[in-house]
Design a protein around this motif. Structure first.
Motif, PDB file in Angstrom:
ATOM      1  N   SER A  79      19.104   5.676  25.070  1.00  0.00           N
ATOM      2  CA  SER A  79      20.147   5.625  26.086  1.00  0.00           C
ATOM      3  C   SER A  79      21.325   6.512  25.675  1.00  0.00           C
ATOM      4  CB  SER A  79      20.572   4.190  26.372  1.00  0.00           C
ATOM      5  OG  SER A  79      21.493   3.770  25.429  1.00  0.00           O
ATOM      6  N   HIS A  80      21.584   6.600  24.362  1.00  0.00           N
ATOM      7  CA  HIS A  80      22.638   7.500  23.899  1.00  0.00           C
ATOM      8  C   HIS A  80      22.268   8.949  24.220  1.00  0.00           C
ATOM      9  CE1 HIS A  80      25.846   9.100  21.396  1.00  0.00           C
ATOM     10  NE2 HIS A  80      24.949   9.955  20.927  1.00  0.00           N
ATOM     11  N   ARG A 120      22.747   9.569  27.843  1.00  0.00           N
ATOM     12  CA  ARG A 120      24.129   9.540  28.289  1.00  0.00           C
ATOM     13  C   ARG A 120      24.879  10.821  27.961  1.00  0.00           C
ATOM     14  NH1 ARG A 120      25.920   3.929  28.958  1.00  0.00           N
ATOM     15  NH2 ARG A 120      24.171   2.889  27.982  1.00  0.00           N
ATOM     16  N   THR A 121      24.557  11.370  26.798  1.00  0.00           N
ATOM     17  CA  THR A 121      25.310  12.547  26.368  1.00  0.00           C
ATOM     18  C   THR A 121      25.198  13.698  27.372  1.00  0.00           C
ATOM     19  OG1 THR A 121      24.951  11.774  24.142  1.00  0.00           O
ATOM     20  CG2 THR A 121      25.773  14.011  24.369  1.00  0.00           C
ATOM     21  N   THR A 123      27.010  12.790  30.557  1.00  0.00           N
ATOM     22  CA  THR A 123      28.458  12.891  30.444  1.00  0.00           C
ATOM     23  C   THR A 123      28.905  14.334  30.692  1.00  0.00           C
ATOM     24  OG1 THR A 123      28.389  11.141  28.815  1.00  0.00           O
ATOM     25  CG2 THR A 123      30.423  12.403  28.928  1.00  0.00           C
ATOM     26  N   ALA A 124      28.131  15.255  30.087  1.00  0.00           N
ATOM     27  CA  ALA A 124      28.484  16.664  30.251  1.00  0.00           C
ATOM     28  C   ALA A 124      28.378  17.083  31.715  1.00  0.00           C
ATOM     29  CB  ALA A 124      27.569  17.522  29.371  1.00  0.00           C
ATOM     30  N   LYS A 140      28.425  15.126  34.449  1.00  0.00           N
ATOM     31  CA  LYS A 140      29.385  14.402  35.271  1.00  0.00           C
ATOM     32  C   LYS A 140      30.804  14.961  35.100  1.00  0.00           C
ATOM     33  CE  LYS A 140      31.145   9.694  35.638  1.00  0.00           C
ATOM     34  NZ  LYS A 140      31.604   9.787  37.014  1.00  0.00           N
ATOM     35  N   ALA A 141      31.173  15.164  33.833  1.00  0.00           N
ATOM     36  CA  ALA A 141      32.533  15.647  33.573  1.00  0.00           C
ATOM     37  C   ALA A 141      32.720  17.056  34.142  1.00  0.00           C
ATOM     38  CB  ALA A 141      32.800  15.631  32.067  1.00  0.00           C
TER      39      ALA A 141
END
Lengths: 557, 122
Positions: free
Chosen positions: A331-332, A335-336, A339-340, A342-343
């Motif tokens: 999951s990590h 997510r990483t 995150t990139a 999405k941001a």
């Protein structure tokens, strides 16, 4: 001629009387001898032979036999015989079926049968007795307390007329024999039972050890030899302390204190030292040994080697942790990059990277909403895997459910408002629950969010809180959506189950929300379920414990 | 505003988007890819705050945090970490971090944390 009167002065002085007296004495002592053998001996063969010999001796016959019932052979089998030696006779078994025979008749009627001349009687015409040249014979039953064990025969190759006294005596011998044989049977039975139990103890896979009150070893089975490595000869007589590892030297005293208090120790997981010094994990059960008057005379220890079991448990724990770590790592890793993405999208949508045209804006909005959905899915998966691995600890407190329902309604009011759905909280009877605030909030948000999703414009979603008996608080979320069929209700809490929506506007959930809700409610000991009819809306219910569970305090000594 | 912060993350992609966002808020941003690099830069320049990832090669965020706190008791440190390491974030708070946000986060959330730590309105 006038018959001479016997002399009156001393009735026993005359020769016939003396003979009679002597004979009776002999008979009585023979009977006593048989009785003595019968009560003292537990050797069936000796009893049978002695009884037959004494009977023949006293009655003055040379031929006789004893048959007893042998269920394995299916009839009356010859157990002792005198003057009858043909192998056919000795091997002969009188069946207890419909064929008539003297032996069968005596056995079944328990009545003696006397024949002064069997050579002339029709019913003996095919029998062994006639072939063996027997002329007179008496058959008596061998009865025990409640049944007949067999029969005894004495006979003669010369004509003999049996007196009532002789028959009576023979019956007495038969009765003695019956009691004796039954004793032997009972003794054998007890012996067999005892051997059976000894065999069980001896061959049980676990160690079974008895000690005296000072923990000195009295018995040591094969299981104990295997588990602890000491031979029986090495162990018996020693103190049980030879099995204690250095850190547990005081454990025997603790065990005896405890067992005196509570009577029995059913499962104590501890450690023991083998003869070779290796310390093993052991599960113990200890009970008291009492004598006939109830005084405690020692202890009975049952010990099982659970080293392997412990090792497996440890391995399982490790595997469980590995699985959990794996999910967490995956999951990590997911997510990483999310995150990139999405941001970056957010920066572009917020104009940080410059102006966008309308189409670019729409495309980026689509990327954003799908990225959010992926993020939710990952969160849900991680949640579920933590719950299933038992990694989530509840932090329960007293929850005022009405207040919680109002908070959840506020959180979702905007979403509901977009569809002009009226979100209501029904008045309650002051129900509180003993539950984890965050988890209950998560469940309730999930249910209300679902309800809003499935309810058409201008519909109503109602959260209601009430008591369910003394023990439980109940929360329900009702909607005015399309409802569900019975089949759908049965699957609604399954992972990744989604209701097929025929309409154009499909809901975008993860398919895990209800599975997570169910797991969270059940962690609290509550239940979750749904009631619905197609076209009539759906209501979801869940229960939570109303108050802190009552726990028994351990009694003080 | 004129605040200069050090942004530390081993993921180039993330580094850039957060840098862009922080610069949009008005910060001057210097970046670093590891805990070691962060400590080097901190010893050479003066910063008004640190944004620190947890999972990084060479020196992780928690270790870097402890080192920074040894040198500077007051500098604001905001931990930015994946929500699968929530425990690490909580540990970071106990070890002197000022705030934390869990990836993936909404910019609003980061903004709120920054406003709280610096007592400013962005």
């Amino acid at each position: 001629m006038k018959r001479q009167k016997p002399p009156k002065k001393d009735p026993f002085a005359s020769e016939p009387h003396k003979t009679e007296l002597l004979r009776r004495t002999r008979e009585l002592s023979a009977l006593l001898a048989v009785a003595a053998t019968a009560t003292q001996s537990l050797d069936a063969k000796k009893i049978l032979n002695d009884t037959l010999d004494k009977s023949l001796e006293i009655l003055g016959f040379k031929v006789g036999y004893i048959r007893t019932l042998d269920p394995d052979a299916g009839g009356l089998k010859v157990r002792a015989a005198r003057g009858l030696s043909s192998p056919e006779f000795l091997a002969n078994v009188v069946p207890l079926d419909s064929r008539p025979s003297i032996a069968k008749a005596v056995f079944e009627t328990r009545e003696p049968y006397i024949s002064s001349n069997i050579q002339k009687e029709r019913r003996f015409r095919h029998g062994f007795m006639r072939k063996e040249g027997l002329v007179s014979a008496a058959f008596v039953p061998v009865p025990s307390k409640n049944r007949v064990m067999g029969l005894m025969m004495v006979g003669s190759t010369k004509f003999h007329k049996f007196s009532t006294r002789q028959i009576g005596l023979l019956q007495a011998f038969g009765a003695q024999l019956g009691v004796a044989l039954e004793n032997v049977e009972l003794y054998d039975q007890v012996n067999n039972d005892r051997a059976y139990i000894e065999n069980l103890v001896e061959n049980a896979g676990d160690a079974i050890i008895s000690t005296d009150i000072e923990h000195r070893i009295l018995s040591w089975n094969r299981g104990a030899e295997v588990v602890f490595g000491y031979k029986k000869e090495e162990a018996v007589g020693k103190g049980l302390a030879i099995l204690l590892p250095p850190r547990r030297v005081s454990e025997l005293e603790e065990i005896s204190d405890k067992i005196r208090l509570i009577g029995v120790i059913r499962n104590l997981e501890t450690q023991r030292k083998r003869k070779d010094g290796i310390v093993i994990d052991a599960a113990l059960a200890v009970s008291l040994i009492r004598d006939g008057t109830g005084n405690v005379t020692g202890f009975l220890h049952l010990a099982k080697d659970i080293t392997e079991k412990k090792r497996y448990e440890q391995r399982l724990k490790e595997l469980d942790k590995m699985k959990s770590d794996f999910v967490s790592n995956v999951s990590h890793e997911l997510r990483t990059p999310l995150t990139a993405i999405k941001a970056s999208v957010d920066n572009m949508l917020d104009g940080i990277t410059g102006l966008l045209n309308e189409k670019q804006d729409r495309y980026l909005a689509r990327i954003k909403s799908n990225t959010d959905r992926l993020a939710r899915l990952i969160n849900d998966l991680l949640d579920l895997s933590r719950i299933e691995a038992g990694r989530i600890d509840l932090k329960p407190s007293h929850l005022p459910l009405l207040q919680l329902a109002k908070e959840v309604a506020e959180i979702l009011r905007t979403v509901a408002g977009q569809k002009l759905i009226s979100l209501e909280v029904a008045a309650d009877d002051g129900a509180t629950a003993w539950a984890d605030r965050d988890k209950v909030t998560q469940v309730l948000i999930n249910l209300v969010d679902n309800a809003v999703k499935f309810t058409p414009h201008h519909g109503t979603v109602t959260i209601a809180v009430r008591k369910n008996g003394d023990q439980w608080a109940q929360v329900s979320v009702a909607d005015t959506g399309p409802g569900m069929s019975g089949d759908q209700i049965g699957k609604i809490f399954d992972k990744f189950y989604r209701i097929d929506q025929s309409g154009k506007q499909k809901t975008k959930g993860t398919g895990l929300g209800l599975a997570i809700s169910k797991a969270l409610v059940e962690m609290h000991g509550g239940k979750i379920w749904a009631e619905s009819k197609v076209g009539k809306g759906s209501t979801f219910f869940f229960t939570l414990p109303a108050r802190r569970p009552f726990r028994l305090q351990a009694p003080s000594k | 505003m004129g605040l200069k912060v050090l942004l530390v993350d081993d993921e180039e992609d993330i580094l850039e988007v957060i840098q862009d966002r922080l610069e949009a808020y008005g910060f001057t941003v210097v970046t670093g890819g590891t805990g070691v690099e962060a400590l080097q830069k901190l010893s050479m320049e003066k910063f008004d705050g640190v944004f620190l990832d947890v999972k990084m090669p060479e020196m992780g965020g928690i270790e870097a945090l402890e080192e920074i706190r040894k040198r500077d008791k007051h500098i604001p440190i905001i931990i930015i970490t994946s929500s699968s390491t929530r425990e690490a974030a909580i540990e970071a708070l106990a070890k002197g971090a000022s705030e934390y946000v869990l990836k993936p986060f909404e910019w609003e959330e980061l903004k709120a944390k920054i406003e709280k730590v610096y007592k400013i309105t962005l």
